[in-house]
Design an enzyme around this catalytic site. Structure first.
Site, PDB file in Angstrom:
ATOM      1  N   LYS A   1      -3.446  -8.048  -1.179  1.00 42.05           N
ATOM      2  CA  LYS A   1      -2.662  -6.817  -1.308  1.00 42.05           C
ATOM      3  C   LYS A   1      -2.939  -6.156  -2.663  1.00 42.05           C
ATOM      4  O   LYS A   1      -3.231  -4.963  -2.736  1.00 42.05           O
ATOM      5  CB  LYS A   1      -1.173  -7.146  -1.165  1.00 42.05           C
TER       6      LYS A   1
ATOM      7  N   ASP B   1       1.742  -4.273   2.438  1.00 42.77           N
ATOM      8  CA  ASP B   1       3.006  -4.766   1.887  1.00 42.77           C
ATOM      9  C   ASP B   1       4.050  -4.818   3.003  1.00 42.77           C
ATOM     10  O   ASP B   1       3.756  -4.536   4.165  1.00 42.77           O
ATOM     11  CB  ASP B   1       3.461  -3.882   0.714  1.00 42.77           C
TER      12      ASP B   1
END
Ligand code: SF4
Length: 211
Positions: free
Chosen positions: A121, A139
């Protein structure tokens, strides 16, 4: 409508709704985004933005932060939670930037992934925001929304969601698309309350899965 067509339609609607959506972590240098993404785990971006101001007052560059002891960093970053492990990662990360990359953040996804505390991420966020490269940042908002909308079906594991979205979202749109999902997830398609489908720009497109 195929998933590909749905994806393109959602990209366009969100673009109209949030034309200026960007990263909500404040930074003016690449290494600062690296610090902020580590601090943002289980913490709000707003709090991170306040805490890093104090951190950079004391340690204004990579060298200063690399020379600092993890406990000195922890003292400042502990309001973000998980202070000890975040401070340890930030310290180790800044030392690697100093010793292996001339103080710069590497423009390479795999090199970013090897840095302490940097997962897919964060590496994607940096590739997209700092280097303007294709990126998919999975996310919590992204994962919840793409499932509700029906771009993926019951896929919760971040890497699997990322891989599914790479096949659906035009690469040059990925980074902004994910930022827009964050805005939409905070304001409209919320996690803790019932989503506000009645005022959602995606209402006619959305599968409302699990809603
Ligand atoms: S229609 Fe409802 S479930 Fe679908 S994206 Fe909008 S708020 Fe979320």
């Amino acid at each position: 409508m195929t998933k590909e067509e749905l994806a393109l339609a959602v990209v366009e609607r969100l673009k109209q709704e949030y034309p200026d959506a960007g990263c909500t972590l404040d930074y003016n240098e690449a290494w600062k985004l690296l610090v902020s993404v580590r601090l943002a785990a289980q913490c709000t971006d707003a709090r991170v933005n306040v805490v890093v101001e104090k951190l950079y007052e004391k340690f204004p560059d990579v060298d200063a932060l690399a020379a600092a002891g993890p406990e000195e960093i922890e003292e400042i970053v502990k309001p973000c939670g998980l202070g000890r492990s975040k401070a340890r990662d930030i310290s180790a990360c800044m030392r690697i930037l100093r010793d292996q990359y001339g103080g710069k953040v590497p423009e390479d996804f795999d090199a970013l992934l090897k840095l302490p505390g940097v997962g897919r991420k964060s590496a994607n966020l940096i590739m997209g925001d700092v280097f303007g490269k294709p990126a998919i940042v999975t996310d919590t908002h992204c994962i919840r929304l793409v499932n509700r909308i029906g771009l993926v079906d019951g896929v919760k594991e971040p890497k699997k969601v990322e891989m599914a979205l790479w096949k659906l979202i035009p690469p040059e749109e990925g980074s902004d698309f994910c930022h827009r999902l964050v805005y939409h997830g905070r304001d409209v398609c919320t996690a803790r309350t019932k989503p506000h489908c009645d005022r959602c720009c995606l209402e006619e497109l959305c599968g409302k899965n699990g809603v």
